[in-house]
Design an enzyme around this catalytic site. Structure first.
Site, PDB file in Angstrom:
ATOM      1  N   ARG A  35      27.144  44.267 -14.215  1.00 51.31           N
ATOM      2  CA  ARG A  35      28.257  44.257 -13.946  1.00 51.31           C
ATOM      3  C   ARG A  35      28.373  44.395 -15.152  1.00 51.31           C
ATOM      4  NH1 ARG A  35      32.630  40.875  -9.908  1.00 51.31           N
ATOM      5  NH2 ARG A  35      32.812  43.142  -7.780  1.00 51.31           N
ATOM      6  N   GLY A 337      30.031  44.277  -1.963  1.00 54.89           N
ATOM      7  CA  GLY A 337      29.308  43.481  -2.387  1.00 54.89           C
ATOM      8  C   GLY A 337      27.925  43.330  -2.307  1.00 54.89           C
ATOM      9  N   GLY A 360      36.340  44.638  -3.624  1.00 57.78           N
ATOM     10  CA  GLY A 360      37.823  44.629  -2.726  1.00 57.78           C
ATOM     11  C   GLY A 360      38.895  45.474  -3.288  1.00 57.78           C
TER      12      GLY A 360
HETATM   13  P1  ADP Z   1      30.445  43.890   2.074  1.00 55.25           P
HETATM   14  O1  ADP Z   1      30.338  42.458   1.410  1.00 55.25           O
HETATM   15  O2  ADP Z   1      29.498  44.838   1.959  1.00 55.25           O
HETATM   16  O3  ADP Z   1      31.757  44.618   2.306  1.00 55.25           O
HETATM   17  P2  ADP Z   1      30.282  41.650   4.329  1.00 55.25           P
HETATM   18  O4  ADP Z   1      30.954  40.895   3.566  1.00 55.25           O
HETATM   19  O5  ADP Z   1      31.670  43.008   5.192  1.00 55.25           O
HETATM   20  O6  ADP Z   1      29.689  43.289   3.343  1.00 55.25           O
HETATM   21  O7  ADP Z   1      29.062  41.248   5.373  1.00 55.25           O
HETATM   22  C1  ADP Z   1      28.058  41.194   5.208  1.00 55.25           C
HETATM   23  C2  ADP Z   1      27.603  39.460   6.006  1.00 55.25           C
HETATM   24  O8  ADP Z   1      28.214  40.084   7.284  1.00 55.25           O
HETATM   25  C3  ADP Z   1      26.161  39.352   5.187  1.00 55.25           C
HETATM   26  O9  ADP Z   1      26.222  37.985   5.505  1.00 55.25           O
HETATM   27  C4  ADP Z   1      25.733  39.654   6.809  1.00 55.25           C
HETATM   28  O10 ADP Z   1      24.471  38.559   7.056  1.00 55.25           O
HETATM   29  C5  ADP Z   1      26.589  39.200   7.992  1.00 55.25           C
HETATM   30  N1  ADP Z   1      26.381  39.726   9.539  1.00 55.25           N
HETATM   31  C6  ADP Z   1      25.904  41.714   8.898  1.00 55.25           C
HETATM   32  N2  ADP Z   1      25.469  41.706  10.193  1.00 55.25           N
HETATM   33  C7  ADP Z   1      25.629  40.641  11.604  1.00 55.25           C
HETATM   34  C8  ADP Z   1      25.456  39.929  12.306  1.00 55.25           C
HETATM   35  N3  ADP Z   1      25.187  40.785  13.633  1.00 55.25           N
HETATM   36  N4  ADP Z   1      26.125  38.568  12.686  1.00 55.25           N
HETATM   37  C9  ADP Z   1      26.197  37.916  11.938  1.00 55.25           C
HETATM   38  N5  ADP Z   1      25.745  38.078  11.023  1.00 55.25           N
HETATM   39  C10 ADP Z   1      26.178  38.851  10.621  1.00 55.25           C
HETATM   40 MG    MG Z   2      30.797  40.644   0.960  1.00 62.00          MG
END
Ligand code: ADP
Ligand code: MG
Length: 378
Positions: A35, A337, A360
């Protein structure tokens, strides 16, 4: 939106809102300075154009008081190294030294910051002649340093914020087709606005991550002990009803006994998860099918990992999607993230066209919500 092209900065004192909300380890060392690096083009351009002073505002975390662990000292030091220039740190707004580059301590030490307090905004504005907002990651918040202050000085977007907004709105307004959205991660309710936006505009929407399970539950499959958000089942059912052919779900899974790297692992041929098991990744059939769609896309937006990629036995689905993003010749954009962290872990961060710095904020922009920090620059 006004940009640096519309702002005369020569000889001016410039107040710059940056997003230096970087991760720190227990000893206060920065573990990822992406960042800070992302703000360099704007800061360097302002210096080249002859700005008399740069006064930087930024936040770190969610301090309740002036707790020292939320100090911007590490960020100011790292910025100094990256710019090759002295960066002073002012402890508060009443003690800002008269030097070329100064960063003011965490704006969230000020109680009025998150209340968009006009009096606090006046104190910020008194420090400079013009205002530049380059903090895309907080553009979805109407705070004193992102919103109120923009109305008090001639204001413009920095290059990072400009690029984020043009890239993300470009995906919605005029994408090269086919437009493919890959949506994964933890919860349907976090991403339902984005899903709806893409079900309206995209050619294909590929679903992965724990987010699959409310969809599978809605279809009557067994989800076993998978992480399955109960409040996500209704939105998932609505998306299934409205999504038709566009919406793709995994057809195979990788399951584990529990959420750990050394758990027992089992490949599932379908999507029914037996009791005592949790689905932790999409299977190889699904990730290969997704990779093919991604590779042939004109534009891809990816948000949310395909599985628990932090655990090596369950990283393959996310890795395959990341590789396909890197191979795709169309425009590739990643928001979120954890998705960005996954891409970096696989060494592919430099292989996509745009890696959004705002989790976000990028989701809200895609959902079509106005961002207060951006609106204020109109
Ligand atoms: P981003 O930050 O990219 O928007 P999210 O915060 O929505 O993504 O999701 C990320 C989290 O989701 C990770 O910590 C990952 O471990 C969890 N995750 C993804 N698939 C699964 C699953 N099948 N079971 C449990 N946790 C999961
Ligand atoms: Mg996340």
């Amino acid at each position: 939106m006004r940009t640096l092209d519309d702002l005369d900065v020569e000889g001016q004192r410039v107040l710059v809102r940056v997003d230096f909300n970087v991760p720190l380890d227990q000893d206060g060392n920065i573990t990822d300075d992406a960042r800070i690096r992302a703000a360099l083009p704007t800061l360097e351009e302002l210096r080249e154009k002859g700005a008399a002073r740069l006064v930087l505002l930024a936040h770190l975390g969610r301090p309740k008081d002036r707790e020292p662990e939320f100090s911007l000292k590490p960020a100011a030091e790292r910025l100094g190294e990256l710019l090759g220039a002295e960066v002073a740190l002012a402890p508060n707004l009443d003690a800002v030294p008269d030097v070329e580059i100064v960063m003011v301590e965490n704006v969230r030490y000020e109680p009025g910051e998150t209340k968009n307090d006009p009096e606090l905004a006046r104190r910020y504005a008194a420090l400079a002649d013009v205002y530049v907002n380059d903090a895309f990651g907080t553009a979805h918040r109407a705070h004193a340093s992102t919103e109120a202050v923009a109305h008090l000085l001639p204001a413009a977007a920095g290059r990072l914020l400009e690029r984020e907004v043009t890239t993300l709105t470009g995906i919605l307004e005029d994408p090269r087709r086919p437009l493919v959205a890959v949506v994964g991660g933890a919860k349907v309710t976090d991403k339902i606005g984005v899903l709806d936006a893409f079900l309206e505009r995209a050619d294909r929407v590929l679903i992965g991550g724990a987010m699959c399970f409310p969809f599978f539950a809605a279809q009557g499959h067994d989800v076993g002990d998978s992480k399955c958000e109960a409040e996500g089942v209704d939105p998932a059912r609505r998306a299934l009803d409205g999504g038709g052919e566009k919406l793709a779900l995994p057809t195979d899974l990788v399951a584990g006994r529990d959420f750990s790297a050394d758990t027992e692992v089992r490949a599932l041929d379908g999507v029914d998860v037996p009791g005592g098991w949790m689905g932790l990744d999409i299977g190889p059939g699904s990730s290969e099918a997704y990779a093919e769609v991604i590779r042939d896309a004109g534009t891809v937006f990816w948000n949310g990992p395909m599985g628990a990629f932090e655990l090596e036995p369950f990283a393959a689905g996310t890795r395959r999607v990341a590789e396909a993003m890197a191979e795709c010749e169309g425009t590739t954009v990643v928001g979120g993230g954890d998705s960005a962290a996954a891409l970096a872990e696989f060494g592919l961060a430099g292989r996509v066209d745009h890696l959004s710095t705002g989790g976000g904020a990028s989701l809200e922009l895609i959902e079509g919500k106005p961002l207060p920090g951006v609106e204020a620059l109109a």
